[in-house]
Scaffold this motif. Structure first.
Motif, PDB file in Angstrom:
ATOM      1  N   ASP A  39      -8.186  -4.425  -1.439  1.00 38.71           N
ATOM      2  CA  ASP A  39      -8.232  -5.109  -0.150  1.00 38.71           C
ATOM      3  C   ASP A  39      -9.629  -4.967   0.462  1.00 38.71           C
ATOM      4  O   ASP A  39      -9.842  -4.222   1.426  1.00 38.71           O
ATOM      5  CB  ASP A  39      -7.166  -4.520   0.781  1.00 38.71           C
ATOM      6  N   ASP A  66      -3.672  -1.953  -5.981  1.00 41.37           N
ATOM      7  CA  ASP A  66      -3.042  -2.293  -4.698  1.00 41.37           C
ATOM      8  C   ASP A  66      -3.633  -3.611  -4.216  1.00 41.37           C
ATOM      9  O   ASP A  66      -4.771  -3.671  -3.770  1.00 41.37           O
ATOM     10  CB  ASP A  66      -3.307  -1.162  -3.692  1.00 41.37           C
ATOM     11  N   THR A 122       0.836  -1.206   0.000  1.00 41.98           N
ATOM     12  CA  THR A 122       0.000   0.000   0.000  1.00 41.98           C
ATOM     13  C   THR A 122       0.871   1.257   0.000  1.00 41.98           C
ATOM     14  O   THR A 122       0.600   2.220  -0.720  1.00 41.98           O
ATOM     15  CB  THR A 122      -0.967  -0.030   1.201  1.00 41.98           C
TER      16      THR A 122
HETATM   17 MG   LIG Z   1      -1.984  -3.027   1.901  1.00 42.49          MG
END
Ligand SMILES: [Mg+2]
Ligand SMILES: Nc1ncnc2c1ncn2[C@@H]1O[C@H](COP(=O)(O)OP(=O)(O)OP(=O)(O)O)[C@@H](O)[C@H]1O
Lengths: 86, 268
Positions: B40, B119, B17
């Motif tokens: 996520d 991400d 991240t």
């Molecule tokens: Mg992360």
């Protein structure tokens, strides 16, 4: 080097142990992955196209196999072309 | 057409991240229209690192389910032109992301953006697989430590066999980003060196990010560390972006600083 390090000077450094272990793991994983290369279908298709520039062959004329031979991979090609001898 | 780049690692907590935020910000700073997407689901974090957590109204899953359109869900960064964020949902539903849904959103974003940064969550479960699936290129974030290196190798295997490009017989372009690097510990033989990791994984090295207090400071502030010109980690991320865009930059922050007398004596 600090005072404490003097006592450890003769030990094998932990990073080099880590490196050796990882090299084995990675070699193993990669050898396993090679058994069925993902590019085979594409290779088969491409070969068929190339051969067809010179001779007409059926869709299943190209056969590819991969075999492990010790620490080597052998790519086996079988290409059936029509019999034009007469 | 946008270039889709996944930031992935297998192992958790290695700096995906942090890297996604700085990489996206750096591309935007250099004039490229960039969106960074948090995959996520259930544990969103990117919004915090980017400092836009209070502006999240709709998220990625809302868009996939048709509850909001992209225009509503994209958050435009207030500090950097060209930078947009698509937040992850907080839902606990594991099946919230579908391959079809993700594909459609990426396709729509592709029309408007130069770069799409994905991400990835940790692990190799569904969310991670989907973050990788449509990628053209991958930043494999690795720490110089045994479990992270092994996980990176597994992720490389997946990139080479399970992604869309791999299944079409093409390859995803892979880059290694070595993070949390501590030259002192390498010098003492306690940590794998950058050369070790590169030799083991055999992937092109895009950059090395030093272990740095500045990463924590900037996450506290909600500002990607690349936007801190005085921070070593920020400078290292800047080099990563420049190299990615084709500039030839030498690697920095690879050798230990000279220690003061006390440090040398106690060998801290
Ligand atoms: Mg992360
Ligand atoms: N170069 C660095 N120096 C110091 N700390 C770092 C560095 N990079 C990341 N960290 C710290 O490591 C922790 C994990 O970072 P981050 O959230 O980016 O990892 P992640 O891979 O996205 O984690 P997850 O797998 O949970 O998504 C954070 O506390 C972050 O501040």
């Amino acid at each position: 080097m600090g005072l404490l390090d003097l006592f450890r000077a003769n030990e094998k450094k932990s990073a080099s142990v880590a490196k050796e272990r990882l090299q084995l793991i990675v070699a193993h994983r990669r050898a396993g992955n090679m058994q069925a290369p993902v590019f085979l279908p594409k290779l088969q298709e491409d070969l068929l196209q190339v051969i067809r520039k010179y001779v007409q062959v059926s869709d299943d004329a190209v056969k590819i196999d991969v075999e492990r031979d010790g620490d080597m991979d052998v790519l086996e090609l079988n290409i059936v072309v029509p019999d034009n001898r007469d | 057409m946008a270039k889709i780049i996944v930031v992935t690692s297998g192992k958790g907590g290695v700096g995906k991240t942090t890297t996604s935020a700085s990489f996206a910000c750096g591309l935007a700073q250099r004039g490229h229209k960039t969106v960074v997407i948090d995959f996520d689901v259930g544990l969103r974090n990117l919004d915090l690192i980017m400092g836009c957590e209070r502006r999240v109204v709709y998220d990625f899953v809302n868009v996939i389910h048709g509850e909001a359109n992209l225009r509503q869900a994209l958050i435009k960064d207030k500090r950097f032109d060209n930078l947009y964020i698509l937040a992850a949902s907080q839902t606990r539903d594991k099946d919230a992301l579908t391959q079809d849904g993700v594909g459609k959103v990426l396709e729509e974003l592709s029309k408007e953006f130069d770069f799409i940064i994905c991400d990835s969550p940790a692990g190799i479960e569904k969310g991670a697989m989907l973050a990788m699936h449509f990628a053209d290129e991958a930043l494999v974030v690795t720490n110089p430590e045994v479990s992270s290196v092994r996980d990176s190798d597994r992720v490389l295997g997946i990139l080479q066999s399970k992604t869309k490009l791999a299944m079409e017989g093409k390859g995803v372009k892979e880059h290694l980003v070595l993070t949390r690097y501590s030259p002192q510990r390498v010098a003492q033989g306690e940590m794998l060196s950058v050369d070790d990791v590169q030799e083991i994984l055999a992937v092109e090295l895009l950059g090395v990010i030093p272990e740095s207090q500045s990463v924590l400071n900037s996450s506290n502030a909600g500002l990607p560390v690349i936007a801190e010109p005085s921070a070593d980690a920020g400078q290292a991320y800047s080099d990563v972006v420049d190299r990615f865009l084709g500039e030839d930059k030498p690697m920095r922050f690879l050798s230990a600083e000279k220690k003061g007398l006390l440090g040398r004596f106690f060998g801290s």
